[in-house]
Design an enzyme around this catalytic site. Structure first.
Site, PDB file in Angstrom:
ATOM      1  N   ASN A   1       2.480   6.289   3.914  1.00 29.65           N
ATOM      2  CA  ASN A   1       3.623   5.978   4.120  1.00 29.65           C
ATOM      3  C   ASN A   1       3.471   4.401   3.560  1.00 29.65           C
ATOM      4  O   ASN A   1       2.772   4.892   2.455  1.00 29.65           O
ATOM      5  CB  ASN A   1       1.852   5.098   5.619  1.00 29.65           C
ATOM      6  CG  ASN A   1       2.764   4.074   5.805  1.00 29.65           C
ATOM      7  OD1 ASN A   1       3.776   3.408   6.230  1.00 29.65           O
ATOM      8  ND2 ASN A   1       1.859   3.587   7.071  1.00 29.65           N
TER       9      ASN A   1
ATOM     10  N   GLU B   1      -2.487  10.560   3.754  1.00 31.94           N
ATOM     11  CA  GLU B   1      -3.587  10.671   4.180  1.00 31.94           C
ATOM     12  C   GLU B   1      -3.679  12.055   4.502  1.00 31.94           C
ATOM     13  O   GLU B   1      -2.213  13.000   5.170  1.00 31.94           O
ATOM     14  CB  GLU B   1      -3.586   9.734   5.445  1.00 31.94           C
ATOM     15  CG  GLU B   1      -3.467   8.852   4.657  1.00 31.94           C
ATOM     16  CD  GLU B   1      -3.731   7.459   6.322  1.00 31.94           C
ATOM     17  OE1 GLU B   1      -4.419   6.245   6.316  1.00 31.94           O
ATOM     18  OE2 GLU B   1      -2.418   7.184   7.255  1.00 31.94           O
TER      19      GLU B   1
ATOM     20  N   ASP C   1      -0.315   5.300   0.108  1.00 28.81           N
ATOM     21  CA  ASP C   1      -0.804   6.157   1.192  1.00 28.81           C
ATOM     22  C   ASP C   1       0.023   7.726   1.592  1.00 28.81           C
ATOM     23  O   ASP C   1       0.941   8.381   1.591  1.00 28.81           O
ATOM     24  CB  ASP C   1      -0.310   6.286   2.432  1.00 28.81           C
ATOM     25  CG  ASP C   1      -1.130   4.410   2.391  1.00 28.81           C
ATOM     26  OD1 ASP C   1      -2.610   4.602   1.866  1.00 28.81           O
ATOM     27  OD2 ASP C   1      -0.898   3.835   4.001  1.00 28.81           O
TER      28      ASP C   1
ATOM     29  N   GLU D   1       0.617  -1.460   0.371  1.00 24.65           N
ATOM     30  CA  GLU D   1      -0.351  -0.160  -0.203  1.00 24.65           C
ATOM     31  C   GLU D   1       0.874   1.061   0.193  1.00 24.65           C
ATOM     32  O   GLU D   1       1.932   1.300   0.764  1.00 24.65           O
ATOM     33  CB  GLU D   1      -0.960  -0.402   1.502  1.00 24.65           C
ATOM     34  CG  GLU D   1      -1.751   1.087   1.419  1.00 24.65           C
ATOM     35  CD  GLU D   1      -2.254   0.793   2.920  1.00 24.65           C
ATOM     36  OE1 GLU D   1      -3.114  -0.154   3.344  1.00 24.65           O
ATOM     37  OE2 GLU D   1      -2.772   1.787   3.432  1.00 24.65           O
TER      38      GLU D   1
ATOM     39  N   GLU E   1       5.303   5.577   8.469  1.00 25.49           N
ATOM     40  CA  GLU E   1       4.932   7.270   8.271  1.00 25.49           C
ATOM     41  C   GLU E   1       5.363   7.846   8.828  1.00 25.49           C
ATOM     42  O   GLU E   1       6.908   8.177   9.394  1.00 25.49           O
ATOM     43  CB  GLU E   1       3.551   7.009   9.679  1.00 25.49           C
ATOM     44  CG  GLU E   1       2.851   6.346   9.289  1.00 25.49           C
ATOM     45  CD  GLU E   1       2.667   5.070  10.435  1.00 25.49           C
ATOM     46  OE1 GLU E   1       4.161   4.741  10.913  1.00 25.49           O
ATOM     47  OE2 GLU E   1       1.915   4.080  10.876  1.00 25.49           O
TER      48      GLU E   1
HETATM   49  C1  NAG Z   1      -5.831  -2.071   1.521  1.00 28.53           C
HETATM   50  O1  NAG Z   1      -6.136  -3.874   1.685  1.00 28.53           O
HETATM   51  C2  NAG Z   1      -6.196  -4.505   2.099  1.00 28.53           C
HETATM   52  C3  NAG Z   1      -5.896  -5.711   2.342  1.00 28.53           C
HETATM   53  O2  NAG Z   1      -5.552  -6.398   1.316  1.00 28.53           O
HETATM   54  C4  NAG Z   1      -6.932  -3.801   3.764  1.00 28.53           C
HETATM   55  O3  NAG Z   1      -6.636  -4.851   4.962  1.00 28.53           O
HETATM   56  C5  NAG Z   1      -6.768  -2.573   4.236  1.00 28.53           C
HETATM   57  O4  NAG Z   1      -7.116  -2.290   4.993  1.00 28.53           O
HETATM   58  C6  NAG Z   1      -6.512  -1.690   2.758  1.00 28.53           C
HETATM   59  N1  NAG Z   1      -6.458  -0.384   2.743  1.00 28.53           N
HETATM   60  C7  NAG Z   1      -6.616   0.375   3.180  1.00 28.53           C
HETATM   61  C8  NAG Z   1      -6.843   1.938   3.148  1.00 28.53           C
HETATM   62  O5  NAG Z   1      -7.842   0.645   2.851  1.00 28.53           O
END
Ligand code: NAG
Ligand code: NAG
Ligand code: NAG
Length: 288
Positions: free
Chosen positions: A124, A109, A107, A105, A134
């Site tokens: 992040n 934010e 990010d 991921e 972060e």
């Molecule tokens: C990104 O995806 C994962 C599952 O693959 C999930 O656990 C997580 O919350 C998601 N992050 C966001 C910010 O939606």
């Protein structure tokens, strides 16, 4: 692809640039490229497809996601953050992996504030399910007064987060065992939600619904990326054949990043929190 009969296969190499065009996502329109994620009518698309407004009210936040999944790309969006008292809100622009074995991921934010010019941006990076990277930055402008450009460059060499083309965070692909997101597709998201428990002054200032609705606007969606079509994409998308793919952080960008570190970053996982300090990543300095 049926027109590529077997006697043409040796020519495939010559066709790679053409294939790249076929498999690349190059777009500049919310209307055709993103879809509703949650919040029903709280996601509003302008008639010309250039702008999305997301609303958070007492019942729900809202969000959109890109229709395509990609591996590597340059993602630019201009955003005007919630004006007035936005304390407790979290608006986002991020990439998240789509259903792989582990979770990557990237990010942005945007943490609301009582005073719009004190908005905080948190970035992040999650690789193989581990985040804890972060970084928090105060801005040099009021992000609620006008649209500003926020970008993520993600290629085989590094991830760079930019604000108005100025690098604010950098994560390098390394060979020393620290995972790098390069094996699975990601989808782009924009959302707004209630982050009262942590977003503003570490949760001390909550969302005040008398200021609702909270509206964040996204414009000028501009994505240049390699479309994910299956595991072949791992090799295919890593071939350097587009400016955003070959880009490596420049000396000028490193200087700008150092300036941002000195003046605007007030929290960094490498220097501000010993519990998150990761020697392998942090020991060689922030700008390796
Ligand atoms: C990104 O995806 C994962 C599952 O693959 C999930 O656990 C997580 O919350 C998601 N992050 C966001 C910010 O939606
Ligand atoms: C908001 O913050 C800016 C910059 O920190 C400051 O100059 C301004 O006085 C603040 N406004 C209010 C209403 O507190
Ligand atoms: C919420 O905002 C209203 C209007 O500005 C104000 O009167 C009220 O005191 C605020 N509530 C809290 C809990 O800060």
């Amino acid at each position: 692809m049926k027109q590529l009969s077997s006697n043409m296969v040796p020519r495939l190499v010559l066709l790679l640039p053409l294939l790249f065009l076929l498999f690349s996502v190059s777009s500049a329109d919310f209307g055709s490229d993103v879809e509703y994620l949650f919040g029903e009518h709280r996601m509003k698309l302008s008639k010309d497809g250039q702008q999305v407004d997301l609303t958070l009210d007492q019942y729900s936040g809202s969000g959109f996601q890109s229709k395509e999944s990609v591996l590597f790309g340059k993602f630019d969006i201009r955003i005007k953050l919630v004006p007035g008292n936005s304390a407790g809100t979290v608006a986002t622009f991020y990439l998240n992996s789509t259903g792989g074995e582990w979770h990557d991921e990237l990010d942005f934010e945007f943490l609301g504030h009582v005073n719009g010019s004190q908005y905080i941006i948190q970035t992040n990076v999650f690789t193989k399910g581990v985040g804890n990277r972060e970084q928090r930055i105060r801005l040099w402008f009021d992000p609620t007064a006008d649209f500003h450009k926020y970008s993520i460059l993600w290629n085989p060499y590094q991830i760079i987060f930019y604000v108005d083309d100025i690098p604010i965070d950098y994560f390098k692909a390394r060979r020393d065992g620290i995972p790098y997101p390069n094996q699975q597709a990601m989808t782009l998201y924009g959302t707004i939600w209630d982050g009262s428990s942590w977003a503003t002054e570490y949760g001390n200032i909550k969302l005040n619904m008398s200021h609702a609705p909270f509206i964040v606007s996204y414009r000028d969606y501009d994505v240049d990326a390699c479309a994910w079509t299956g595991y072949d994409s791992i090799t295919y998308c890593s071939n350097p054949n587009a400016a955003w793919k070959t880009h490596k952080i420049t000396i000028l960008e490193k200087e700008m990043l150092a300036h941002i570190h000195r003046n605007y970053i007030f929290y960094d996982y490498c220097t501000s929190d010993t519990s998150k300090y990761n020697p392998a990543e942090c020991a060689s300095g922030l700008i390796q």
